[in-house]
Design an enzyme around this catalytic site. Structure first.
Site, PDB file in Angstrom:
ATOM      1  N   ASN A   1      27.632 -30.981 -38.209  1.00  0.00           N
ATOM      2  CA  ASN A   1      26.702 -29.856 -38.363  1.00  0.00           C
ATOM      3  C   ASN A   1      25.302 -30.450 -38.472  1.00  0.00           C
ATOM      4  O   ASN A   1      24.958 -31.007 -39.511  1.00  0.00           O
ATOM      5  CB  ASN A   1      27.059 -29.056 -39.625  1.00  0.00           C
ATOM      6  CG  ASN A   1      26.006 -28.012 -39.948  1.00  0.00           C
ATOM      7  OD1 ASN A   1      25.201 -27.642 -39.085  1.00  0.00           O
ATOM      8  ND2 ASN A   1      25.993 -27.540 -41.188  1.00  0.00           N
TER       9      ASN A   1
ATOM     10  N   LYS B   1      22.561 -28.970 -38.668  1.00  0.00           N
ATOM     11  CA  LYS B   1      21.625 -28.084 -39.386  1.00  0.00           C
ATOM     12  C   LYS B   1      20.368 -27.869 -38.526  1.00  0.00           C
ATOM     13  O   LYS B   1      20.512 -27.729 -37.315  1.00  0.00           O
ATOM     14  CB  LYS B   1      21.289 -28.672 -40.759  1.00  0.00           C
ATOM     15  CG  LYS B   1      22.556 -29.094 -41.521  1.00  0.00           C
ATOM     16  CD  LYS B   1      22.298 -29.344 -42.971  1.00  0.00           C
ATOM     17  CE  LYS B   1      23.545 -29.946 -43.603  1.00  0.00           C
ATOM     18  NZ  LYS B   1      23.688 -29.615 -45.007  1.00  0.00           N
TER      19      LYS B   1
ATOM     20  N   HIS C   1      28.662 -20.661 -43.412  1.00  0.00           N
ATOM     21  CA  HIS C   1      28.165 -21.872 -44.088  1.00  0.00           C
ATOM     22  C   HIS C   1      27.423 -21.458 -45.358  1.00  0.00           C
ATOM     23  O   HIS C   1      26.711 -20.445 -45.367  1.00  0.00           O
ATOM     24  CB  HIS C   1      27.239 -22.659 -43.153  1.00  0.00           C
ATOM     25  CG  HIS C   1      26.959 -24.039 -43.665  1.00  0.00           C
ATOM     26  ND1 HIS C   1      26.043 -24.270 -44.652  1.00  0.00           N
ATOM     27  CD2 HIS C   1      27.500 -25.241 -43.358  1.00  0.00           C
ATOM     28  CE1 HIS C   1      26.022 -25.572 -44.925  1.00  0.00           C
ATOM     29  NE2 HIS C   1      26.907 -26.175 -44.140  1.00  0.00           N
TER      30      HIS C   1
ATOM     31  N   GLU D   1      24.816 -22.484 -46.650  1.00  0.00           N
ATOM     32  CA  GLU D   1      23.355 -22.368 -46.517  1.00  0.00           C
ATOM     33  C   GLU D   1      22.980 -21.001 -45.919  1.00  0.00           C
ATOM     34  O   GLU D   1      21.899 -20.476 -46.179  1.00  0.00           O
ATOM     35  CB  GLU D   1      22.816 -23.533 -45.665  1.00  0.00           C
ATOM     36  CG  GLU D   1      22.841 -24.834 -46.457  1.00  0.00           C
ATOM     37  CD  GLU D   1      22.842 -26.102 -45.628  1.00  0.00           C
ATOM     38  OE1 GLU D   1      22.619 -26.036 -44.407  1.00  0.00           O
ATOM     39  OE2 GLU D   1      23.090 -27.176 -46.215  1.00  0.00           O
TER      40      GLU D   1
ATOM     41  N   GLU E   1      34.223 -26.466 -48.233  1.00  0.00           N
ATOM     42  CA  GLU E   1      32.969 -27.134 -48.565  1.00  0.00           C
ATOM     43  C   GLU E   1      32.500 -26.674 -49.948  1.00  0.00           C
ATOM     44  O   GLU E   1      31.798 -25.660 -50.056  1.00  0.00           O
ATOM     45  CB  GLU E   1      31.895 -26.774 -47.531  1.00  0.00           C
ATOM     46  CG  GLU E   1      32.200 -27.268 -46.140  1.00  0.00           C
ATOM     47  CD  GLU E   1      30.910 -27.591 -45.375  1.00  0.00           C
ATOM     48  OE1 GLU E   1      30.860 -28.668 -44.806  1.00  0.00           O
ATOM     49  OE2 GLU E   1      29.983 -26.771 -45.388  1.00  0.00           O
TER      50      GLU E   1
ATOM     51  N   GLY F   1      24.958 -31.516 -49.208  1.00  0.00           N
ATOM     52  CA  GLY F   1      23.528 -31.748 -49.023  1.00  0.00           C
ATOM     53  C   GLY F   1      22.929 -32.750 -49.989  1.00  0.00           C
ATOM     54  O   GLY F   1      23.612 -33.334 -50.837  1.00  0.00           O
TER      55      GLY F   1
ATOM     56  N   SER G   1      28.915 -34.054 -48.347  1.00  0.00           N
ATOM     57  CA  SER G   1      28.501 -35.448 -48.597  1.00  0.00           C
ATOM     58  C   SER G   1      29.499 -36.486 -48.064  1.00  0.00           C
ATOM     59  O   SER G   1      29.714 -37.523 -48.689  1.00  0.00           O
ATOM     60  CB  SER G   1      28.244 -35.687 -50.088  1.00  0.00           C
ATOM     61  OG  SER G   1      27.188 -34.863 -50.536  1.00  0.00           O
TER      62      SER G   1
HETATM   63  C1  PEP Z   1      27.280 -29.332 -44.207  1.00  0.00           C
HETATM   64  O1  PEP Z   1      26.124 -29.049 -43.911  1.00  0.00           O
HETATM   65  O2  PEP Z   1      28.225 -28.628 -43.817  1.00  0.00           O
HETATM   66  C2  PEP Z   1      27.514 -30.527 -45.021  1.00  0.00           C
HETATM   67  C3  PEP Z   1      28.729 -30.795 -45.413  1.00  0.00           C
HETATM   68  O3  PEP Z   1      26.411 -31.284 -45.313  1.00  0.00           O
HETATM   69  P1  PEP Z   1      26.398 -32.759 -45.925  1.00  0.00           P
HETATM   70  O4  PEP Z   1      27.456 -33.569 -45.211  1.00  0.00           O
HETATM   71  O5  PEP Z   1      25.029 -33.253 -45.623  1.00  0.00           O
HETATM   72  O6  PEP Z   1      26.684 -32.646 -47.379  1.00  0.00           O
END
Ligand code: PEP
Length: 252
Positions: free
Chosen positions: A7, A9, A94, A96, A164, A170, A212
């Site tokens: 992803n 973003k 998601h 976000e 998630e 993030g 992460s």
């Molecule tokens: C995500 O944006 O779905 C995500 C898991 O981000 P990150 O790996 O940066 O934590």
């Protein structure tokens, strides 16, 4: 077969950078036969990257779409157009986007639009925080049930679920989840999917971990955690690190 989904973003800031990152990822696919790689760039780059991915094993997905195929909806992304330019998957729900006001009912409508257009949904679910009493289990199963409300029961093959936990996503993540955290939650997700689709179809739905993930912890989620794959944010923009994760997934 493990799924490695990137992803991106709202990165990178130019099509030439997107092309460079994608070329790096493409190089790391040499000899990879047991990992399914799906890159979800910002919608502006989907068409360009789908062309570059055409003769590779990489697939391209959107990060969101609208519930209608076309119409007077300024600023929205059509699921039909996503498919027309070569996308195969769409991330929905998601955290976000949920933080920007997207509700389970919006997600349910978007899921129908994605299925109608013969794309595969990557549905994100996850709790905001963990409490001592395990209320977060209920939070995740309720979120999953509400998102599935209008999902056709015979289309389980078009669904991927990504667990998630919001506290692990993030740069502001409190900590990374553990493979055991994932394993425990994936049992609940599988049970909830079984209630909806029946055992046979529910067991074919891939359940991924996201939050992460990096080149150091990825293998733990896939091996000890038993994850069917990973949804990766920041590190998916680093072809070298993502390449290490893809190669490791290829051997599991
Ligand atoms: C995500 O944006 O779905 C995500 C898991 O981000 P990150 O790996 O940066 O934590």
């Amino acid at each position: 077969m493990k799924f490695i989904i990137g992803n991106w973003k709202m990165f990178p800031a130019s099509p030439s950078e997107a092309k460079t990152i994608f070329s790096g990822i493409k190089k790391s696919m040499r000899g990879v036969t047991h990992a399914k790689v799906i890159i979800c760039p910002p919608s502006l780059y989907v068409a360009q990257l789908a062309l570059l991915a055409a003769k590779t094993k990489i697939q391209i997905g959107g990060q969101n779409c609208f519930k209608e195929d076309e119409g007077a909806y300024t600023g929205e992304t059509s699921p039909r157009a996503l498919r027309a330019v070569g996308a195969t998957h769409v991330i929905l729900g998601h955290s976000e986007r949920r933080a920007m006001g997207e509700t389970d009912s919006d997600i349910s409508e978007k899921m129908s639009a994605v299925i109608r257009n013969k794309l595969t949904v990557i549905l994100c679910v996850g709790e905001k925080a963990r409490d001592e009493h395990g209320g977060y289990f209920n939070e995740v199963s309720t979120e999953l049930r509400s998102s599935l409300l209008a999902f056709p029961k015979n289309e389980a093959k078009r669904l991927i679920v990504a667990y998630e936990p919001i506290w692990a996503i993030g740069s502001r993540a409190k900590r990374v989840a553990t493979p055991a955290d994932f394993r425990e939650m994936s049992i609940l997700i599988r049970r909830t999917l079984t209630e909806y689709f029946g055992k046979k179809d529910a067991f074919a739905v891939p359940i991924l971990y996201g939050g992460s993930v990096d080149d150091h912890n990825a293998e733990g989620f896939l091996k000890e955690g038993g994850a069917d794959g990973l949804l990766i944010g920041r590190v998916s923009l680093d072809p070298e690190k993502l390449g290490m994760i893809i190669r490791s997934a290829n051997t599991i």
